[in-house]
Design an enzyme around this catalytic site. Structure first.
Site, PDB file in Angstrom:
ATOM      1  N   SER A   7      11.069  -8.691 -14.135  1.00 54.47           N
ATOM      2  CA  SER A   7      10.134  -8.778 -15.302  1.00 54.47           C
ATOM      3  C   SER A   7       9.374 -10.718 -15.314  1.00 54.47           C
ATOM      4  O   SER A   7      10.622 -11.279 -15.205  1.00 54.47           O
ATOM      5  CB  SER A   7      11.213  -8.694 -16.389  1.00 54.47           C
ATOM      6  OG  SER A   7       9.978  -8.562 -17.436  1.00 54.47           O
ATOM      7  N   HIS A  32       7.730  -6.150 -13.285  1.00 53.08           N
ATOM      8  CA  HIS A  32       7.745  -5.864 -14.435  1.00 53.08           C
ATOM      9  C   HIS A  32       6.892  -6.551 -15.960  1.00 53.08           C
ATOM     10  O   HIS A  32       7.226  -7.563 -15.934  1.00 53.08           O
ATOM     11  CB  HIS A  32       8.782  -5.867 -14.762  1.00 53.08           C
ATOM     12  CG  HIS A  32       9.595  -4.488 -16.408  1.00 53.08           C
ATOM     13  ND1 HIS A  32       9.396  -3.307 -16.590  1.00 53.08           N
ATOM     14  CD2 HIS A  32       9.904  -5.221 -17.377  1.00 53.08           C
ATOM     15  CE1 HIS A  32       9.903  -3.030 -17.696  1.00 53.08           C
ATOM     16  NE2 HIS A  32       9.626  -4.521 -19.012  1.00 53.08           N
ATOM     17  N   ASP A  34       6.279  -7.601 -19.687  1.00 48.00           N
ATOM     18  CA  ASP A  34       6.960  -7.305 -20.982  1.00 48.00           C
ATOM     19  C   ASP A  34       5.546  -7.583 -21.635  1.00 48.00           C
ATOM     20  O   ASP A  34       5.494  -8.916 -22.161  1.00 48.00           O
ATOM     21  CB  ASP A  34       7.725  -7.685 -21.002  1.00 48.00           C
ATOM     22  CG  ASP A  34       9.575  -7.474 -20.563  1.00 48.00           C
ATOM     23  OD1 ASP A  34       9.834  -5.707 -20.745  1.00 48.00           O
ATOM     24  OD2 ASP A  34       9.959  -8.032 -19.858  1.00 48.00           O
ATOM     25  N   MET A  36       4.750  -7.935 -25.825  1.00 42.25           N
ATOM     26  CA  MET A  36       5.055  -8.144 -26.864  1.00 42.25           C
ATOM     27  C   MET A  36       3.768  -9.059 -28.471  1.00 42.25           C
ATOM     28  O   MET A  36       3.064  -9.740 -27.786  1.00 42.25           O
ATOM     29  CB  MET A  36       6.296  -9.065 -27.043  1.00 42.25           C
ATOM     30  CG  MET A  36       7.051  -8.549 -25.865  1.00 42.25           C
ATOM     31  SD  MET A  36       8.914 -10.277 -26.103  1.00 42.25           S
ATOM     32  CE  MET A  36      10.005  -9.630 -24.729  1.00 42.25           C
ATOM     33  N   HIS A  65       5.331  -2.640 -20.207  1.00 41.33           N
ATOM     34  CA  HIS A  65       5.917  -2.003 -20.967  1.00 41.33           C
ATOM     35  C   HIS A  65       5.883  -2.950 -22.734  1.00 41.33           C
ATOM     36  O   HIS A  65       5.650  -3.504 -22.905  1.00 41.33           O
ATOM     37  CB  HIS A  65       7.580  -2.961 -20.803  1.00 41.33           C
ATOM     38  CG  HIS A  65       8.793  -2.405 -21.679  1.00 41.33           C
ATOM     39  ND1 HIS A  65       9.260  -3.142 -22.116  1.00 41.33           N
ATOM     40  CD2 HIS A  65       8.712  -1.600 -22.808  1.00 41.33           C
ATOM     41  CE1 HIS A  65      10.211  -2.287 -23.151  1.00 41.33           C
ATOM     42  NE2 HIS A  65       9.243  -1.440 -23.592  1.00 41.33           N
ATOM     43  N   MET A  67       5.877  -3.225 -25.955  1.00 39.14           N
ATOM     44  CA  MET A  67       6.743  -3.700 -27.459  1.00 39.14           C
ATOM     45  C   MET A  67       5.444  -3.785 -28.886  1.00 39.14           C
ATOM     46  O   MET A  67       5.941  -5.240 -28.619  1.00 39.14           O
ATOM     47  CB  MET A  67       7.834  -4.643 -27.006  1.00 39.14           C
ATOM     48  CG  MET A  67       9.119  -3.780 -26.306  1.00 39.14           C
ATOM     49  SD  MET A  67       9.935  -5.180 -25.343  1.00 39.14           S
ATOM     50  CE  MET A  67       9.382  -5.978 -24.030  1.00 39.14           C
ATOM     51  N   MET A 136      17.125   0.492 -22.792  1.00 39.86           N
ATOM     52  CA  MET A 136      16.710  -1.186 -23.432  1.00 39.86           C
ATOM     53  C   MET A 136      18.138  -1.085 -23.958  1.00 39.86           C
ATOM     54  O   MET A 136      18.602  -0.010 -23.924  1.00 39.86           O
ATOM     55  CB  MET A 136      16.362  -1.077 -24.823  1.00 39.86           C
ATOM     56  CG  MET A 136      14.690  -0.924 -24.478  1.00 39.86           C
ATOM     57  SD  MET A 136      13.802  -2.184 -22.736  1.00 39.86           S
ATOM     58  CE  MET A 136      14.681  -3.742 -23.895  1.00 39.86           C
ATOM     59  N   GLY A 143      14.279 -12.653 -23.658  1.00 40.13           N
ATOM     60  CA  GLY A 143      15.013 -12.632 -22.273  1.00 40.13           C
ATOM     61  C   GLY A 143      16.163 -13.052 -23.320  1.00 40.13           C
ATOM     62  O   GLY A 143      16.369 -13.489 -23.446  1.00 40.13           O
ATOM     63  N   GLY A 144      16.950 -13.000 -21.420  1.00 39.19           N
ATOM     64  CA  GLY A 144      18.326 -13.568 -21.213  1.00 39.19           C
ATOM     65  C   GLY A 144      19.324 -13.299 -21.892  1.00 39.19           C
ATOM     66  O   GLY A 144      19.767 -13.193 -22.457  1.00 39.19           O
ATOM     67  N   ASP A 174      16.948  -1.487 -18.693  1.00 37.82           N
ATOM     68  CA  ASP A 174      15.672  -3.191 -18.684  1.00 37.82           C
ATOM     69  C   ASP A 174      16.635  -4.138 -19.760  1.00 37.82           C
ATOM     70  O   ASP A 174      17.013  -3.714 -21.395  1.00 37.82           O
ATOM     71  CB  ASP A 174      14.336  -2.784 -19.655  1.00 37.82           C
ATOM     72  CG  ASP A 174      13.422  -4.625 -20.051  1.00 37.82           C
ATOM     73  OD1 ASP A 174      13.971  -5.502 -19.559  1.00 37.82           O
ATOM     74  OD2 ASP A 174      12.531  -4.082 -20.441  1.00 37.82           O
TER      75      ASP A 174
END
Length: 219
Positions: A7, A32, A34, A36, A65, A67, A136, A143-144, A174
């Site tokens: 990602s 990947h 992400d 958002m 992805h 979101m 998920m 992240g993290g 993920d």
């Protein structure tokens, strides 16, 4: 076949092309992305322009992805930018089947993601139309985060649903994926592993991907 999808959320955006090249050298299967919007999740990341830039520097499949709220308003733009897989959240879609059908009309692979508190059963009626399920293993938005252990049960349930459907559907996970959790999720049925911090926040990106793959291949 188990695929690793690093990602870029965790990558150094000041040298993104180089980081993606390192991921490829380490054996990444997909990239990947992400996305958002600051509404469906509290964070804001990037849009189609960045996806198009990433498309220009890799031939790997782009696993996007979304979101975002009302993802049906954006799937066309992200497909035009070069996304190969477009995954939307069941929780964000008023008309999930219609959105999945739109993704397929655009020529992309259609995925549906569900949050940790959403039962797997909500996607049972679209199994005949989708190419990917994303479970998920953290609450989306940052992240993290630490891996949620109940994900293992949910992956096993989703894998049973896929097997019963008789269809070739990818099962992606993920959140919190590293050399400790990767063998566990693979054993529970996942075949696409999204990893951000454990790959791009390491000094040796290629080596981190190799270590991740070794962790589940040796089990």
């Amino acid at each position: 076949m188990i695929r690793i999808a690093p990602s870029v959320l965790a990558a150094d955006f000041s040298r993104l092309s180089d980081q993606i090249a390192q991921a490829e050298a380490g054996g990444a299967d997909w990239i990947h992305l992400d996305v958002m919007d600051g509404h469906f999740v509290p964070n804001i990341t990037f849009g189609p322009l960045v996806v198009a830039a990433i498309r220009s520097c890799t031939n790997l499949p782009l696993d996007t992805h979304l979101m975002v709220q009302a993802p049906e308003n954006f799937v066309g733009r992200f497909r035009d930018a070069g996304s190969d897989y477009l995954t939307v959240h069941q929780e964000a879609c008023t008309h999930l089947h219609r959105t999945v059908e739109r993704i397929k009309e655009l020529g992309a692979k259609a995925g549906v993601a569900i949050n940790p508190a959403t039962p797997c059963s909500v996607i049972k009626d679209v199994l005949g139309d989708i190419d990917l399920i994303l479970i998920m293993s953290v609450n989306p938005g940052f992240g993290g985060q630490a891996f949620i252990p109940a994900t293992l049960r949910r992956l096993a349930e989703a894998r049973r649903m896929i097997t019963e459907s008789g269809r070739d559907i990818c099962l992606e996970v993920d959140g919190g994926i590293d050399t400790i959790t990767a063998p566990q999720v693979v054993k529970s049925g996942a075949d696409v592993l999204v990893a951000g911090t454990s790959v791009f926040r390491q000094p040796d990106v290629a080596g981190a991907i190799s270590a991740l793959r070794e962790s589940f291949e040796k089990q």
